[in-house]
Design a protein around this motif. Structure first.
Motif, mmCIF file in Angstrom:
data_model
loop_
_atom_site.group_PDB
_atom_site.id
_atom_site.type_symbol
_atom_site.label_atom_id
_atom_site.label_comp_id
_atom_site.label_asym_id
_atom_site.label_seq_id
_atom_site.Cartn_x
_atom_site.Cartn_y
_atom_site.Cartn_z
ATOM 1 N N UNK A 43 0.806 -1.212 0.000
ATOM 2 C CA UNK A 43 0.000 0.000 0.000
ATOM 3 C C UNK A 43 0.835 1.257 0.000
ATOM 4 N N UNK A 44 0.156 2.369 0.293
ATOM 5 C CA UNK A 44 0.758 3.689 0.161
ATOM 6 C C UNK A 44 0.354 4.565 1.335
ATOM 7 N N UNK A 45 1.312 5.310 1.829
ATOM 8 C CA UNK A 45 1.028 6.441 2.703
ATOM 9 C C UNK A 45 1.027 7.649 1.775
ATOM 10 N N UNK A 46 -0.086 8.365 1.716
ATOM 11 C CA UNK A 46 -0.264 9.439 0.742
ATOM 12 C C UNK A 46 0.084 10.775 1.393
ATOM 13 N N UNK A 47 1.174 11.367 0.925
ATOM 14 C CA UNK A 47 1.697 12.607 1.483
ATOM 15 C C UNK A 47 0.733 13.767 1.212
ATOM 16 N N UNK A 48 0.546 14.622 2.218
ATOM 17 C CA UNK A 48 -0.372 15.773 2.167
ATOM 18 C C UNK A 48 -1.598 15.493 1.291
ATOM 19 N N UNK A 49 -2.298 14.409 1.644
ATOM 20 C CA UNK A 49 -3.426 13.949 0.833
ATOM 21 C C UNK A 49 -4.546 14.972 0.763
ATOM 22 N N UNK A 50 -4.576 15.900 1.695
ATOM 23 C CA UNK A 50 -5.661 16.881 1.739
ATOM 24 C C UNK A 50 -5.410 18.086 0.844
ATOM 25 N N UNK A 51 -4.248 18.130 0.155
ATOM 26 C CA UNK A 51 -3.850 19.358 -0.544
ATOM 27 C C UNK A 51 -3.911 19.270 -2.061
ATOM 28 N N UNK A 52 -4.214 18.117 -2.624
ATOM 29 C CA UNK A 52 -4.059 17.950 -4.069
ATOM 30 C C UNK A 52 -4.921 18.934 -4.865
#
Length: 579
Positions: free
Chosen positions: A227-236
């Protein structure tokens, strides 16, 4: 036994229980997992260049298996100019030679599989490096081009476009916009970068950006990642029109500027992106996961990120920021469990990571201490290291008693402090440069690990000096120095992680044990395990019961007091509770 029947059976303790969370029987290894963050450049240097590498991770994976963790999460190892320690990616589908090769990555995956450890990798979809071929093409193509539309370019304001398009600020200090020089030498457009100027933000209104990251996901899933840890997922996704924002650069709520109104964070269109990614992961089986690094404010909004068709987990930043503030901790835990239970998702808990001052240092202050991401230097007020390590042990034992998933940051099992004596010329965090030293940044929590006390650089590597200097205290805190000491921080972690799995605490329940919840203590019942943390100055009388573990390292039954800065796990039987 259910929470209700336990409340009926236990007396007088039962009369003071406030149920919050029922046992979790849903499918999913991640729901109770302990995930260990590996920061590759500081983990283990096997080739002697002073920087950790994938081969070094592979060599030490048995040490992590000995901790009884479920998975490792790797911070970025992709090709990168390393302006922001790899979070400035120039090629998402290759390993930077600094860390090795794709062959080294495959070897690491194979060893992790042999040891029963899953591997999660960082995904950095908000921005890339300014050296990425796509951004270089955007610079060359000019205004209005398809290439430039992959990023967020805008004309400037003012008579000659000499002012930024809006007032947004970078997380690392200074404006979030940089003006370019066009191919003909004239001053040109501005591009958005919520972080360093070397990290241009992608334009997620462009379908081509979606297509590219779907390719990246499949590339690493095909190589066996879990899987993935999604960096700054709230900013895309940014709000249409890029409206001005007078609040904090990180979107945290302040008076007059609630975080949910920040135009660069938490936009509704994000959720369709993650629903699509979830569908891709499910093509590879039910056990591939995503975890959102989403600093979402207020906490109940976090549930929007972990609905059944979106992310599997989200980081719980309010818990990290609560520190040892007892009323705040209780509120965060209750609100986390209640909000996430409503959508059938597990909570996560964390005390340290690569962006904050280590909790063994933060808790070494009698006052509130530093802001987590600003660092501590030799000229700052200094922590009490013994106090910090004792409180860190207590906080870790408390956290690992909670139901849900837990994230550990490399070295916290050793009780490592931040590196404080780092000279200005050695600092590499872009925050330090962009604020002209006003904020020291995050280098202190990223200092390379000590493995073996008697070896060069405490076993981190036998060649060049580590990329950041190690504190002198690391010799006594090295893994081999702690391994044979039953009362060491390392052996406390080994015991509590083993017990956590044996007792099923990650899948358990939570009821506040009001009898032991005071202004300076917090207690909860998870199944029949009573967890009490005392941060007050006075000791607490413990109830009758079987003491399984205490943060001081002592398991003796003879002492019925819980000292200041201590946590205990107790098995509470019906008979003991009634006595």
């Amino acid at each position: 036994m259910s929470v209700d029947s336990l409340m009926q059976a236990l007396s007088p303790l039962a009369r003071s229980l406030t149920p919050v969370h029922a046992p979790d029987n849903a499918h999913g290894w991640w729901r109770s997992a302990v995930i260990y963050q590996v920061y590759p450049r500081s983990f283990r240097d096997l080739n002697g260049d002073g920087i950790g590498d994938l081969a070094g991770i592979t060599a030490e994976l048995p040490q992590l298996a000995d901790l009884d963790i479920d998975a490792v999460w790797l911070s970025p190892f992709y090709r990168s100019p390393q302006r922001d320690a790899g979070y400035d990616v120039s090629d998402y589908c290759d390993v930077d030679p600094l860390f090795g090769s794709l062959g080294d990555f495959d070897g690491m995956i194979a060893e992790a599989n042999r040891l029963g450890i899953r591997v999660i990798v960082d995904l950095v979809p908000n921005h890339c490096s300014d050296q990425h071929l796509t951004f270089q093409a955007a610079l060359a193509a000019g205004p209005g081009s398809m290439e430039r539309d992959m990023f967020i370019f805008r004309d400037g304001t003012g008579p000659a476009g000499e002012e930024p398009p809006n007032n947004w600020q970078s997380h690392f200090g200074g404006p979030a916009w940089t003006r370019i020089t066009e191919a003909d030498g004239a001053p040109g457009q501005w591009y958005l970068h919520l972080f360093d100027s070397s990290q241009p933000d992608f334009n997620w209104d462009n379908q081509s950006v979606h297509d590219e990251f779907e390719r990246v996901l499949r590339f690493w899933l095909d190589r066996g990642v879990s899987g993935f840890r999604v960096d700054v997922a709230h900013a895309l996704v940014k709000a249409p029109g890029l409206p001005a924002w007078g609040g904090r650069a990180d979107g945290s709520t302040i008076d007059g500027f609630p975080g949910h109104e920040a135009p660069m964070f938490g936009q509704p269109a994000l959720h369709d992106i993650f629903r699509n990614w979830r569908r891709i992961l499910e093509e590879y089986g039910p056990d591939r996961i995503m975890c959102a690094e989403a600093n979402v404010d207020p906490l109940p909004r976090l549930a929007e990120w972990v609905r059944p068709d979106e992310m599997h987990q989200a980081f719980n930043f309010p818990y990290l920021h609560a520190g040892l503030d007892i009323p705040r901790l209780r509120h965060v835990i209750t609100e986390s469990l209640t909000s996430l239970d409503a959508v059938g998702a597990p909570s996560t808990w964390v005390l340290s990571n690569h962006d904050v001052v280590r909790h063994a240092t933060r808790f070494g202050y009698y006052w509130s201490g530093p802001r987590e991401g600003d660092g501590i230097g030799p000229a700052d007020p200094q922590p009490d290291h013994d106090l910090g390590r004792a409180r860190a042990a207590a906080a870790s034992l408390f956290m690992l008693g909670l139901p849900g998933g837990a994230y550990l940051y490399q070295g916290e099992e050793l009780g490592l402090p931040d590196g404080i004596d780092i000279a200005d010329h050695q600092r590499q965090d872009p925050t330090f440069a962009r604020t002209r030293g006003e904020r020291l940044g995050r280098d202190g929590c990223r200092v390379p690990l000590p493995w073996r006390a008697s070896e060069p650089h405490h076993g981190f590597g036998s060649g060049q000096d580590p990329w950041l200097p190690q504190p002198a205290s690391f010799a006594g805190l090295a893994r081999d120095a702690q391994a044979g000491d039953p009362s060491s921080h390392l052996n406390l972690y080994r015991r509590m992680l083993s017990l956590r799995r044996e007792l099923g605490l990650g899948r358990g329940s939570l009821s506040w044990a009001e009898q032991w919840c005071t202004g300076s203590a917090l207690a909860f019942l998870n199944g029949n395990i009573l967890v009490i943390m005392n941060v007050g100055q006075d000791s607490l009388e413990l109830p009758a019961g079987d003491v399984l573990l205490r943060s001081s390292g002592g398991d003796a039954q003879g002492w019925h007091g819980l000292g200041s800065g201590e946590t205990v796990w107790m098995r509470v039987s019906i008979e003991d509770a009634e006595s």
